[in-house]
Scaffold this motif. Sequence first.
Motif, short mmCIF file in Angstrom:
data_model
loop_
_atom_site.label_atom_id
_atom_site.label_comp_id
_atom_site.label_asym_id
_atom_site.label_seq_id
_atom_site.Cartn_x
_atom_site.Cartn_y
_atom_site.Cartn_z
N TYR A 30 -51.22 20.74 0.00
CA TYR A 30 -49.82 19.72 0.26
C TYR A 30 -50.63 18.94 1.25
O TYR A 30 -49.58 19.15 2.67
N THR A 33 -50.79 20.63 4.51
CA THR A 33 -51.13 21.82 4.19
C THR A 33 -52.41 22.82 3.30
O THR A 33 -51.97 22.35 2.19
N ALA A 35 -51.93 25.63 0.57
CA ALA A 35 -51.30 26.48 0.00
C ALA A 35 -52.02 27.37 -0.02
O ALA A 35 -52.02 28.54 -0.73
N ALA A 54 -47.25 37.87 2.35
CA ALA A 54 -45.69 37.50 2.95
C ALA A 54 -45.32 36.11 2.31
O ALA A 54 -45.73 35.12 1.52
N ASN A 55 -44.03 35.63 2.69
CA ASN A 55 -43.53 34.41 2.62
C ASN A 55 -44.24 33.51 2.74
O ASN A 55 -44.86 33.37 4.14
N GLY A 56 -44.73 32.09 1.62
CA GLY A 56 -45.51 31.29 2.59
C GLY A 56 -46.72 31.92 2.01
O GLY A 56 -47.85 30.27 2.23
N ALA A 57 -47.42 32.93 1.32
CA ALA A 57 -49.20 32.93 1.58
C ALA A 57 -49.45 32.34 0.82
O ALA A 57 -50.51 32.01 0.01
N GLY A 58 -48.49 31.51 -0.22
CA GLY A 58 -49.41 30.96 -1.44
C GLY A 58 -49.22 31.89 -2.79
O GLY A 58 -49.75 31.35 -3.68
N LYS A 59 -48.19 32.63 -2.98
CA LYS A 59 -48.23 33.41 -4.25
C LYS A 59 -47.40 32.40 -5.30
O LYS A 59 -47.83 32.58 -6.80
N SER A 60 -46.70 31.69 -5.15
CA SER A 60 -45.81 31.09 -6.58
C SER A 60 -46.60 29.34 -6.90
O SER A 60 -46.48 29.08 -7.80
N THR A 61 -47.51 29.26 -5.84
CA THR A 61 -48.50 27.87 -6.21
C THR A 61 -49.43 28.47 -6.50
O THR A 61 -49.33 27.53 -8.00
N ARG A 64 -48.25 28.83 -9.55
CA ARG A 64 -47.23 28.00 -10.48
C ARG A 64 -48.72 27.17 -11.74
O ARG A 64 -48.99 26.54 -12.49
N GLU A 172 -41.97 37.06 -8.34
CA GLU A 172 -40.48 38.15 -7.58
C GLU A 172 -39.26 38.59 -9.05
O GLU A 172 -38.58 37.96 -8.25
N HIS A 204 -42.76 40.21 -2.42
CA HIS A 204 -43.14 40.41 -1.20
C HIS A 204 -42.47 41.67 -1.00
O HIS A 204 -42.32 41.90 1.07
#
Length: 260
Positions: A30, A33, A35, A54-61, A64, A172, A204
Amino acid sequence: MRRDFGGLCADRPVPSVVPVIEVHELRKTYGRTVAVDGLSFTVRPGRVTGFLGANGAGKSTTMRMMLDLDRPTGGRVLIDGVRYRELRQPLRRVGALLEAKAAHGGRRAYHHLLWLAQTNGIPAARVREVLALVGLDEAAGKRAKALSLGMAQRLGIAAALLGDPPVLLLDEPVNGLDPEGVLWIRNLIRGLAAEGRTVFVSSHLMSEMALTADHLIVIDRGRLLADAPTGEFVEAHGSGSLEEAFLRLVGGVRGGLRAG
Ligand SMILES: Nc1ncnc2c1ncn2[C@@H]1O[C@H](COP(=O)(O)OP(=O)(O)OP(=O)(O)O)[C@@H](O)[C@H]1O
């Protein structure tokens, strides 16, 4: 133990070792960034695969992109050898929970599921089945905006189970659930895998994953750090707990990057 989750199909094939989900050199940026940074792994049926970071590691991306909701900058994800958008009757193949608050706020829980069923060729009778399965029978008439986070999470899980899919992607799923709800989802997830389904669950929350996942895919800053059975992963990092193993691994890699 074989458990019945009230599915449409009575008998499932014996779990095979053929990967159902294949992630190849997946990348997403992005702007500046990064991701997801060249991620490759496979997910097999008949077990719970935990997706840790961890938060922001790229799991949700990553999740998706598995569902074609985000276009990869590079690489690809195949489910049963094809991209998600090429699946015929995708809801019967893949059930997904991405955001608990995905339902339109003004729509009643029952009608949200009925609309999903009707637009995907799923019998209306299945709506009552999944509402019972997730313990929302009594809240069926509530509007989505009136649901607590835990109830919204259950509604999202009901939607994921609607098509009785052999593949489940849950981002999550424990979020917002009380201790009873956490135990319920853990048993549900483990039961779904025991039925031979492919279950991919991001979190996480290390302590929860230690109790739920048979296998782990661990990422940090969009990169693969580990792909191993949960017990082996904990042992390999000389730790007494998954949390400790994860922190050691991530800390070591980040320390190495700083030193380099
Ligand atoms: N739409 C977007 N636009 C810009 N940056 C984004 C976007 N989506 C994600 N990112 C960035 O990509 C990185 C990975 O985010 P992602 O949400 O995939 O992580 P995550 O592992 O799911 O984190 P969490 O556990 O907090 O949900 C983060 O740096 C995030 O800020």
